[in-house]
Design a protein around this motif. Structure first.
Motif, PDB file in Angstrom:
ATOM      1  N   GLY A  55       0.814  -1.212   0.000  1.00 13.20           N
ATOM      2  CA  GLY A  55       0.000   0.000   0.000  1.00 13.20           C
ATOM      3  C   GLY A  55       0.844   1.258   0.000  1.00 13.20           C
ATOM      4  O   GLY A  55       0.537   2.233  -0.684  1.00 13.20           O
TER       5      GLY A  55
ATOM      6  N   THR B 196      -1.915  -1.661  -6.647  1.00 16.02           N
ATOM      7  CA  THR B 196      -3.295  -2.149  -6.587  1.00 16.02           C
ATOM      8  C   THR B 196      -3.242  -3.612  -6.151  1.00 16.02           C
ATOM      9  O   THR B 196      -2.435  -4.393  -6.663  1.00 16.02           O
ATOM     10  CB  THR B 196      -3.967  -2.035  -7.967  1.00 16.02           C
ATOM     11  OG1 THR B 196      -4.021  -0.659  -8.345  1.00 16.02           O
ATOM     12  CG2 THR B 196      -5.374  -2.614  -7.942  1.00 16.02           C
TER      13      THR B 196
ATOM     14  N   HIS C 240     -12.067  -7.874   2.509  1.00 12.46           N
ATOM     15  CA  HIS C 240     -12.092  -6.409   2.493  1.00 12.46           C
ATOM     16  C   HIS C 240     -11.862  -5.857   3.901  1.00 12.46           C
ATOM     17  O   HIS C 240     -11.114  -4.883   4.077  1.00 12.46           O
ATOM     18  CB  HIS C 240     -13.418  -5.907   1.942  1.00 12.46           C
ATOM     19  CG  HIS C 240     -13.501  -5.920   0.443  1.00 12.46           C
ATOM     20  ND1 HIS C 240     -12.868  -4.984  -0.344  1.00 12.46           N
ATOM     21  CD2 HIS C 240     -14.128  -6.769  -0.409  1.00 12.46           C
ATOM     22  CE1 HIS C 240     -13.101  -5.241  -1.620  1.00 12.46           C
ATOM     23  NE2 HIS C 240     -13.863  -6.320  -1.696  1.00 12.46           N
ATOM     24  N   GLU C 241     -12.473  -6.471   4.905  1.00 14.01           N
ATOM     25  CA  GLU C 241     -12.290  -6.033   6.289  1.00 14.01           C
ATOM     26  C   GLU C 241     -10.844  -6.222   6.741  1.00 14.01           C
ATOM     27  O   GLU C 241     -10.265  -5.346   7.396  1.00 14.01           O
ATOM     28  CB  GLU C 241     -13.223  -6.812   7.210  1.00 14.01           C
ATOM     29  CG  GLU C 241     -14.698  -6.532   7.004  1.00 14.01           C
ATOM     30  CD  GLU C 241     -15.583  -7.465   7.820  1.00 14.01           C
ATOM     31  OE1 GLU C 241     -16.809  -7.223   7.848  1.00 14.01           O
ATOM     32  OE2 GLU C 241     -15.061  -8.433   8.411  1.00 14.01           O
TER      33      GLU C 241
ATOM     34  N   PHE D 247      -8.112  -6.410   4.886  1.00 13.28           N
ATOM     35  CA  PHE D 247      -7.236  -5.461   4.200  1.00 13.28           C
ATOM     36  C   PHE D 247      -7.379  -4.069   4.813  1.00 13.28           C
ATOM     37  O   PHE D 247      -6.378  -3.373   5.039  1.00 13.28           O
ATOM     38  CB  PHE D 247      -7.571  -5.411   2.710  1.00 13.28           C
ATOM     39  CG  PHE D 247      -6.902  -6.481   1.885  1.00 13.28           C
ATOM     40  CD1 PHE D 247      -6.071  -6.142   0.832  1.00 13.28           C
ATOM     41  CD2 PHE D 247      -7.095  -7.819   2.154  1.00 13.28           C
ATOM     42  CE1 PHE D 247      -5.453  -7.116   0.060  1.00 13.28           C
ATOM     43  CE2 PHE D 247      -6.492  -8.812   1.394  1.00 13.28           C
ATOM     44  CZ  PHE D 247      -5.661  -8.461   0.345  1.00 13.28           C
ATOM     45  N   ALA D 248      -8.609  -3.652   5.066  1.00 11.82           N
ATOM     46  CA  ALA D 248      -8.847  -2.332   5.637  1.00 11.82           C
ATOM     47  C   ALA D 248      -8.171  -2.187   6.995  1.00 11.82           C
ATOM     48  O   ALA D 248      -7.656  -1.112   7.343  1.00 11.82           O
ATOM     49  CB  ALA D 248     -10.347  -2.071   5.754  1.00 11.82           C
TER      50      ALA D 248
ATOM     51  N   VAL E 174      -5.076  -0.683   3.946  1.00 14.81           N
ATOM     52  CA  VAL E 174      -5.015  -0.750   2.485  1.00 14.81           C
ATOM     53  C   VAL E 174      -6.375  -1.186   1.948  1.00 14.81           C
ATOM     54  O   VAL E 174      -7.245  -1.657   2.693  1.00 14.81           O
ATOM     55  CB  VAL E 174      -3.926  -1.730   1.998  1.00 14.81           C
ATOM     56  CG1 VAL E 174      -2.557  -1.270   2.448  1.00 14.81           C
ATOM     57  CG2 VAL E 174      -4.207  -3.144   2.489  1.00 14.81           C
ATOM     58  N   MET E 175      -6.537  -1.048   0.640  1.00 15.40           N
ATOM     59  CA  MET E 175      -7.797  -1.426   0.008  1.00 15.40           C
ATOM     60  C   MET E 175      -7.597  -2.645  -0.882  1.00 15.40           C
ATOM     61  O   MET E 175      -6.609  -2.723  -1.622  1.00 15.40           O
ATOM     62  CB  MET E 175      -8.331  -0.263  -0.833  1.00 15.40           C
ATOM     63  CG  MET E 175      -9.684  -0.560  -1.480  1.00 15.40           C
ATOM     64  SD  MET E 175     -10.270   0.815  -2.514  1.00 15.40           S
ATOM     65  CE  MET E 175      -9.198   0.629  -3.936  1.00 15.40           C
ATOM     66  N   LEU E 176      -8.512  -3.577  -0.796  1.00 15.97           N
ATOM     67  CA  LEU E 176      -8.553  -4.700  -1.728  1.00 15.97           C
ATOM     68  C   LEU E 176      -9.355  -4.260  -2.938  1.00 15.97           C
ATOM     69  O   LEU E 176     -10.542  -3.962  -2.838  1.00 15.97           O
ATOM     70  CB  LEU E 176      -9.209  -5.911  -1.061  1.00 15.97           C
ATOM     71  CG  LEU E 176      -9.498  -7.117  -1.966  1.00 15.97           C
ATOM     72  CD1 LEU E 176      -8.209  -7.690  -2.536  1.00 15.97           C
ATOM     73  CD2 LEU E 176     -10.286  -8.175  -1.194  1.00 15.97           C
ATOM     74  N   ALA E 177      -8.708  -4.225  -4.101  1.00 19.05           N
ATOM     75  CA  ALA E 177      -9.395  -3.777  -5.310  1.00 19.05           C
ATOM     76  C   ALA E 177     -10.436  -4.785  -5.766  1.00 19.05           C
ATOM     77  O   ALA E 177     -11.488  -4.408  -6.291  1.00 19.05           O
ATOM     78  CB  ALA E 177      -8.383  -3.527  -6.428  1.00 19.05           C
TER      79      ALA E 177
ATOM     80  N   HIS F 143      -9.658  -3.094 -13.891  1.00 22.30           N
ATOM     81  CA  HIS F 143      -8.990  -2.124 -13.006  1.00 22.30           C
ATOM     82  C   HIS F 143      -7.883  -1.340 -13.714  1.00 22.30           C
ATOM     83  O   HIS F 143      -7.122  -0.638 -13.046  1.00 22.30           O
ATOM     84  CB  HIS F 143      -8.418  -2.845 -11.787  1.00 22.30           C
ATOM     85  CG  HIS F 143      -9.464  -3.481 -10.921  1.00 22.30           C
ATOM     86  ND1 HIS F 143     -10.244  -2.760 -10.040  1.00 22.30           N
ATOM     87  CD2 HIS F 143      -9.888  -4.769 -10.843  1.00 22.30           C
ATOM     88  CE1 HIS F 143     -11.077  -3.578  -9.424  1.00 22.30           C
ATOM     89  NE2 HIS F 143     -10.882  -4.792  -9.894  1.00 22.30           N
TER      90      HIS F 143
END
Length: 206
Positions: free
Chosen positions: A41, A46, A74-75, A77-78, A82-85, A122
């Motif tokens: 990140g 990405t 997603h949780e 990664f957050a 960072v964000m999971l694309a 993406h």
């Protein structure tokens, strides 16, 4: 502008290897995964998960169960900042028992279909991207898509079928070593230096 990415296999690479695991409560990061995601990140990669989920075709769980898996990813990664694309699943297996998933396909690794789909959705530059996995099918999928590759040599590969596309760019013992190697690669350093120079030039012009 196309972006660079790190594609991550799920079980045995990003998460501890629990066979046919779709229980969010049993999803745990592998050693060094949290630090690795933070490092990716910080270098503006990405992040995409690409995983064979043949349990759908084999009748172990439903395709709908993967929705909760993706939400949990997603949780997780957050929580690392960072964000999971996106998470891309192949539910197929040629020896499966559940229609319509009991088929050969272009998305089951070592096929590159899911990587190519993620790149389209993406706007990813596959030549500047990496695929990280724990078996040589991951390596082949990444190489066939045009990525550089890293094998996590943690004992999960047992067949070692050799072929040019199954030879990783790098071979390391865990995901954190992979992250250090990726962000320290010459191309990555060049991009960071170029971006820094551009920022300096912008400030001078102001």
């Amino acid at each position: 502008m196309l972006k660079r990415a790190v594609f991550l296999d799920k079980d045995g690479t990003l998460l501890d290897d629990v066979p046919y695991n779709v229980n969010p409560a049993l999803m745990h990061f592998s050693r060094g995964a949290r630090e690795s995601l933070a490092l990716f990140g910080a270098h503006s990669f990405t992040l995409v998960v690409v995983s064979n989920q043949s349990g759908v075709a084999l009748g172990r769980f439903s395709y709908e169960a993967l929705t909760l898996v993706e939400l949990r990813l997603h949780e997780m990664f957050a929580a690392c900042g960072v964000m999971l694309a996106g998470a891309y699943w192949c539910p197929h297996h040629p020896n499966g028992v559940v229609a319509p998933h009991a088929v050969a396909c272009s998305c089951r690794k070592p096929e590159p279909g899911l990587v190519l789909k993620a790149a389209r959705e993406h706007a990813l530059d596959l030549r500047q991207s990496w695929f990280v996995g724990d078996i040589l099918d991951d390596i082949e999928a990444g190489a066939r898509a045009g990525c550089r590759t890293v094998l996590i040599d943690n004992g999960n590969e047992t067949q070692w079928r050799d072929a040019p596309l199954r030879r990783p760019t790098l071979r390391v013992p865990d995901l954190y070593r992979a992250a250090l190697a990726i962000v320290g690669s010459p191309r990555c350093k060049h991009r960071i230096a170029s971006r820094s120079s551009s920022l300096v030039s912008s400030e001078v012009q102001r």
